[in-house]
Enzyme design. Structure first.
Site, PDB file in Angstrom:
ATOM      1  N   LYS A  16       5.271   2.214 -29.340  1.00  0.00           N
ATOM      2  CA  LYS A  16       6.371   2.522 -29.876  1.00  0.00           C
ATOM      3  C   LYS A  16       6.602   2.275 -31.727  1.00  0.00           C
ATOM      4  O   LYS A  16       7.330   3.299 -32.212  1.00  0.00           O
ATOM      5  CB  LYS A  16       7.367   2.344 -28.911  1.00  0.00           C
ATOM      6  CG  LYS A  16       7.794   2.061 -27.494  1.00  0.00           C
ATOM      7  CD  LYS A  16       9.016   1.602 -26.789  1.00  0.00           C
ATOM      8  CE  LYS A  16       9.289  -0.259 -27.393  1.00  0.00           C
ATOM      9  NZ  LYS A  16       8.512  -0.911 -26.256  1.00  0.00           N
ATOM     10  N   ARG A  91      17.423   0.227 -22.694  1.00  0.00           N
ATOM     11  CA  ARG A  91      16.801  -0.531 -21.645  1.00  0.00           C
ATOM     12  C   ARG A  91      17.305  -0.758 -20.409  1.00  0.00           C
ATOM     13  O   ARG A  91      16.307  -1.202 -19.349  1.00  0.00           O
ATOM     14  CB  ARG A  91      16.096  -1.655 -22.631  1.00  0.00           C
ATOM     15  CG  ARG A  91      14.704  -1.883 -23.026  1.00  0.00           C
ATOM     16  CD  ARG A  91      15.207  -3.037 -23.559  1.00  0.00           C
ATOM     17  NE  ARG A  91      13.100  -2.918 -23.533  1.00  0.00           N
ATOM     18  CZ  ARG A  91      12.594  -3.589 -25.078  1.00  0.00           C
ATOM     19  NH1 ARG A  91      13.612  -3.086 -25.567  1.00  0.00           N
ATOM     20  NH2 ARG A  91      11.292  -4.230 -25.148  1.00  0.00           N
ATOM     21  N   ARG A 125      -1.862  -9.040 -31.289  1.00  0.00           N
ATOM     22  CA  ARG A 125      -1.198  -7.555 -32.236  1.00  0.00           C
ATOM     23  C   ARG A 125      -0.489  -8.989 -33.509  1.00  0.00           C
ATOM     24  O   ARG A 125      -0.470  -9.939 -32.776  1.00  0.00           O
ATOM     25  CB  ARG A 125      -0.281  -7.519 -31.421  1.00  0.00           C
ATOM     26  CG  ARG A 125       1.227  -7.078 -32.686  1.00  0.00           C
ATOM     27  CD  ARG A 125       2.158  -6.081 -31.625  1.00  0.00           C
ATOM     28  NE  ARG A 125       3.254  -7.076 -31.410  1.00  0.00           N
ATOM     29  CZ  ARG A 125       3.897  -6.235 -30.104  1.00  0.00           C
ATOM     30  NH1 ARG A 125       4.239  -5.184 -30.253  1.00  0.00           N
ATOM     31  NH2 ARG A 125       5.481  -7.233 -29.433  1.00  0.00           N
ATOM     32  N   ARG A 158       4.286 -12.577 -33.583  1.00  0.00           N
ATOM     33  CA  ARG A 158       5.620 -12.963 -32.263  1.00  0.00           C
ATOM     34  C   ARG A 158       4.998 -14.370 -31.067  1.00  0.00           C
ATOM     35  O   ARG A 158       4.143 -13.370 -30.703  1.00  0.00           O
ATOM     36  CB  ARG A 158       6.016 -11.632 -31.815  1.00  0.00           C
ATOM     37  CG  ARG A 158       6.467 -10.745 -32.856  1.00  0.00           C
ATOM     38  CD  ARG A 158       7.044  -9.142 -32.445  1.00  0.00           C
ATOM     39  NE  ARG A 158       7.483  -9.421 -30.685  1.00  0.00           N
ATOM     40  CZ  ARG A 158       8.045  -8.129 -30.538  1.00  0.00           C
ATOM     41  NH1 ARG A 158       7.547  -7.143 -31.070  1.00  0.00           N
ATOM     42  NH2 ARG A 158       8.182  -7.887 -29.092  1.00  0.00           N
ATOM     43  N   ARG A 169       7.656  -9.376 -19.664  1.00  0.00           N
ATOM     44  CA  ARG A 169       7.665  -8.099 -20.080  1.00  0.00           C
ATOM     45  C   ARG A 169       7.433  -7.201 -19.227  1.00  0.00           C
ATOM     46  O   ARG A 169       8.148  -5.432 -19.522  1.00  0.00           O
ATOM     47  CB  ARG A 169       7.864  -7.777 -21.837  1.00  0.00           C
ATOM     48  CG  ARG A 169       8.664  -9.339 -22.597  1.00  0.00           C
ATOM     49  CD  ARG A 169       7.531  -9.357 -23.995  1.00  0.00           C
ATOM     50  NE  ARG A 169       7.123  -8.727 -24.895  1.00  0.00           N
ATOM     51  CZ  ARG A 169       6.508  -8.675 -25.821  1.00  0.00           C
ATOM     52  NH1 ARG A 169       5.698  -9.321 -25.730  1.00  0.00           N
ATOM     53  NH2 ARG A 169       6.078  -7.882 -26.436  1.00  0.00           N
TER      54      ARG A 169
HETATM   55  P1  ADP Z   1       8.625  -4.744 -26.306  1.00  0.00           P
HETATM   56  O1  ADP Z   1       6.939  -4.688 -27.924  1.00  0.00           O
HETATM   57  O2  ADP Z   1       8.355  -5.474 -25.830  1.00  0.00           O
HETATM   58  O3  ADP Z   1       9.028  -3.685 -26.547  1.00  0.00           O
HETATM   59  P2  ADP Z   1      10.396  -4.954 -29.018  1.00  0.00           P
HETATM   60  O4  ADP Z   1      10.193  -5.065 -30.165  1.00  0.00           O
HETATM   61  O5  ADP Z   1      10.965  -3.183 -28.357  1.00  0.00           O
HETATM   62  O6  ADP Z   1       9.781  -5.453 -27.968  1.00  0.00           O
HETATM   63  O7  ADP Z   1      11.561  -6.038 -28.157  1.00  0.00           O
HETATM   64  C1  ADP Z   1      11.100  -7.932 -28.645  1.00  0.00           C
HETATM   65  C2  ADP Z   1      12.138  -7.902 -27.221  1.00  0.00           C
HETATM   66  O8  ADP Z   1      13.776  -8.036 -27.826  1.00  0.00           O
HETATM   67  C3  ADP Z   1      12.271  -8.038 -25.711  1.00  0.00           C
HETATM   68  O9  ADP Z   1      11.762  -8.458 -25.326  1.00  0.00           O
HETATM   69  C4  ADP Z   1      13.861  -8.137 -25.452  1.00  0.00           C
HETATM   70  O10 ADP Z   1      14.346  -9.178 -24.907  1.00  0.00           O
HETATM   71  C5  ADP Z   1      14.445  -8.008 -26.732  1.00  0.00           C
HETATM   72  N1  ADP Z   1      15.893  -6.819 -26.736  1.00  0.00           N
HETATM   73  C6  ADP Z   1      15.227  -5.377 -27.746  1.00  0.00           C
HETATM   74  N2  ADP Z   1      15.926  -4.063 -27.241  1.00  0.00           N
HETATM   75  C7  ADP Z   1      16.275  -4.598 -26.062  1.00  0.00           C
HETATM   76  C8  ADP Z   1      17.737  -3.224 -25.251  1.00  0.00           C
HETATM   77  N3  ADP Z   1      17.594  -2.611 -25.261  1.00  0.00           N
HETATM   78  N4  ADP Z   1      17.968  -4.673 -24.020  1.00  0.00           N
HETATM   79  C9  ADP Z   1      17.218  -6.540 -23.662  1.00  0.00           C
HETATM   80  N5  ADP Z   1      17.248  -6.783 -24.658  1.00  0.00           N
HETATM   81  C10 ADP Z   1      16.207  -5.913 -25.394  1.00  0.00           C
END
Ligand code: ADP
Ligand code: ZN
Length: 220
Positions: A16, A91, A125, A158, A169
């Protein structure tokens, strides 16, 4: 040019962030990444940043009320006519319902990637501390080790990119987020779906496909 309001969906590590950054470069759209916003807040070390960090580092979803307030604030600060891609929001169904009240959505982009590819990718990553760009030590290496090609920032791993947290996740994506795809099916928002079936998929190819599908829908 049409105004495009897009959502990009996919499991963690489905690409994404990588693809939306390229769409930003190519099409000039704004990208709003919930994960990047939270990582910046975590670095600031404010009270809210520390609360968010506890959830992110455990691989849990940040509670809806916090997410919704942060997102609404970010959208309110955006020029009205700007096209945007939302990465990492919504989400949960509750988040999608709030989003419906804030803005219509023109297209949903779904990235389908099998779990085994995701696990390979996430464990190698690296992310830029400064601009959030993603690299991969195996198939998307930076030109200079440890340094971001785009901005010269330092690369780091990360804290949630470790096997136990990745597993959590992926589970939450399957149980909380993927049902949203059915939600958008019923609202008749057009869907662009890209399926990855090999470990080394050049990002430009995927972005070419997405761009071509957006053109077909007259969104660009
Ligand atoms: P991923 O690679 O898991 O898609 P992101 O960088 O998009 O990672 O998000 C990292 C973390 O931030 C998620 O695992 C969650 O803990 C939190 N997070 C991000 N967006 C949301 C959301 N819309 N609702 C709840 N938690 C979120
Ligand atoms: Zn950078």
């Amino acid at each position: 040019m049409h105004k495009m309001r897009a959502l990009i969906f996919g499991a963690p590590g489905s690409g994404k962030g990588t693809y939306s950054a390229r769409l930003q470069d190519r099409l000039g759209v704004d990208v709003i990444s919930m994960g990047d916003i939270f990582r910046n807040m975590m670095q600031e070390n404010s009270i809210l940043g520390r609360i968010i960090k506890r959830y992110v580092e455990a691989g849990l979803l940040v509670p809806d009320p916090i997410v919704i307030e942060v997102l609404a604030d970010r959208l309110a600060n955006m020029p009205k006519e700007k096209s945007f891609v939302l990465d990492g929001f919504p989400r949960t169904i509750a988040q999608a319902e709030v989003l419906e009240k804030i803005t219509p959505i023109d297209v949903v982009i779904e990235l389908a990637v099998p779990d085994w590819i995701i696990i390979e990718r996430l464990s190698s990553r690296r992310i830029c501390k400064n601009c959030g760009a993603a690299y991969n030590l195996r198939f998307m290496k930076p030109e200079v080790e440890g340094v971001c090609d785009r901005c010269g920032g330092t690369l780091y791993q990360r804290s949630d990119d470790n096997p136990a947290v990745i597993k959590m996740r992926l589970e939450l994506y399957a149980s909380e987020t993927s049902p949203l795809l059915r939600f958008y099916e019923t609202t008749k928002v057009p869907l662009i779906k890209h399926t990855t079936d090999q470990l080394e998929m050049p990002p430009e190819k995927v972005v070419d496909y997405i761009e071509q599908e957006l053109k077909k829908l007259n969104l660009f």
